[in-house]
Design an enzyme around this catalytic site. Structure first.
Site, PDB file in Angstrom:
ATOM      1  N   GLY A 248       0.855  -1.234   0.109  1.00 22.80           N
ATOM      2  CA  GLY A 248      -0.035  -0.167   0.079  1.00 22.80           C
ATOM      3  C   GLY A 248       0.952   1.380  -0.095  1.00 22.80           C
ATOM      4  O   GLY A 248       1.896   1.096  -0.576  1.00 22.80           O
ATOM      5  N   CYS A 249       0.459   2.298   0.721  1.00 21.54           N
ATOM      6  CA  CYS A 249       0.923   3.580   0.611  1.00 21.54           C
ATOM      7  C   CYS A 249       2.606   3.253   1.198  1.00 21.54           C
ATOM      8  O   CYS A 249       2.685   2.920   2.139  1.00 21.54           O
ATOM      9  CB  CYS A 249       0.387   4.548   1.274  1.00 21.54           C
ATOM     10  SG  CYS A 249       1.045   6.124   1.784  1.00 21.54           S
ATOM     11  N   PHE A 250       3.648   3.910   0.734  1.00 22.75           N
ATOM     12  CA  PHE A 250       4.942   3.601   1.234  1.00 22.75           C
ATOM     13  C   PHE A 250       5.097   4.404   2.431  1.00 22.75           C
ATOM     14  O   PHE A 250       6.095   4.039   3.319  1.00 22.75           O
ATOM     15  CB  PHE A 250       5.876   3.944   0.390  1.00 22.75           C
ATOM     16  CG  PHE A 250       5.701   5.032  -0.790  1.00 22.75           C
ATOM     17  CD1 PHE A 250       5.397   6.198  -0.322  1.00 22.75           C
ATOM     18  CD2 PHE A 250       6.521   5.036  -1.935  1.00 22.75           C
ATOM     19  CE1 PHE A 250       5.482   7.382  -1.174  1.00 22.75           C
ATOM     20  CE2 PHE A 250       6.362   5.946  -2.750  1.00 22.75           C
ATOM     21  CZ  PHE A 250       5.807   7.259  -2.295  1.00 22.75           C
TER      22      PHE A 250
END
Length: 185
Positions: A14-16
Site C-alpha cells: 500500500g502507501c509507502f
C-alpha cells in the site's frame, strides 16, 4: 558491522509512508527508502504513479543486517501490518500502485516468501486468500525527497494519525521484542 551482513528486501504494502514507518522501527534495519518498482517506464514521478498507468507499486527498499533480523522475520512483519488479501488496494487507497507485493532479490527470498504465503493460507490466518505478488525485483526508483521519512516528519497529519498510527500500535503490540531499543519503551 561487516558489509557482508547487509542485505536488501523490497516490499509493497500500500502507501509507502505506512510501510516505511513500520520497518524503520525494527532492530537490524539500517535504511528504508520509499520508491517505485514493478512498472514499465523509466524514472517515474509520483504524479505518474498515482494514475496507475505506469504499473509501478509504491514500495520500500530495506537495507538490513541479516544477523540481527532475517528476511523471514521481515516478511512476517510485512504480512502482519497490511492486508495482503485485497487486490490493488489498502483501505481507501485504490489502484495497482497500492498492491501487495514482495520483490525478491534472490531465489532464497522467493522461496521464503512463497513458503510463508502457503503457510499463512493453509492456516487460514486471513479471512481470504493472500493475493500478494511475488516478483523478481527490477529497477527501483527512489521517490521524491518529500516522501522520504514521511511519517517521522509529519506524524501530526490526519493520514498519519488515522492510517499509520494503528499500524505502529499493532507493530508495538505484536513485535515489541523486534523493535529498536529506543522505541520499545
Amino acid at each position: 558491522m561487516e558489509i557482508n551482513n547487509i542485505e536488501t528486501a523490497v516490499f509493497a504494502g500500500g502507501c509507502f509512508w505506512c510501510t516505511e514507518a513500520v520497518f524503520q522501527r525494527l532492530e537490524g534495519v539500517h535504511k528504508v527508502i520509499s520508491g517505485y518498482t514493478g512498472g514499465t517506464i523509466k524514472n517515474p514521478a509520483y504524479r505518474e504513479i498515482t494514475t496507475g498507468r505506469t504499473g509501478h507499486a509504491e514500495a520500500i527498499k530495506i537495507e538490513y543486517d541479516k544477523d540481527v533480523i532475517s528476511f523471514h522475520e521481515l516478511s512476517e512483519v510485512f504480512f502482519a501490518t497490511h492486508d495482503p488479501t485485497t487486490l490493488n488496494r489498502q483501505g481507501a487507497d485504490r489502484g495497482t500502485q497500492y498492491r501487495s507485493a514482495i520483490f525478491y532479490t534472490t531465489e532464497k527470498q522467493k522461496e521464503l516468501a512463497l513458503g510463508l504465503i502457503e503457510v499463512l493460507d493453509k492456516e487460514n490466518v486471513f479471512d481470504s486468500p493472500i493475493v500478494t505478488e511475488v516478483t523478481e525485483l527490477g529497477p527501483f526508483y527512489n521517490a521524491e525527497d518529500y516522501h522520504q521519512n514521511y511519517y517521522n516528519q509529519n506524524s501530526n497529519q490526519a493520514y498519519c494519525q488515522f492510517v499509520i498510527n494503528p499500524k505502529l500500535s499493532k507493530l508495538q503490540a505484536t513485535y515489541k521484542n523486534k523493535l529498536k531499543k529506543e522505541i520499545q519503551n
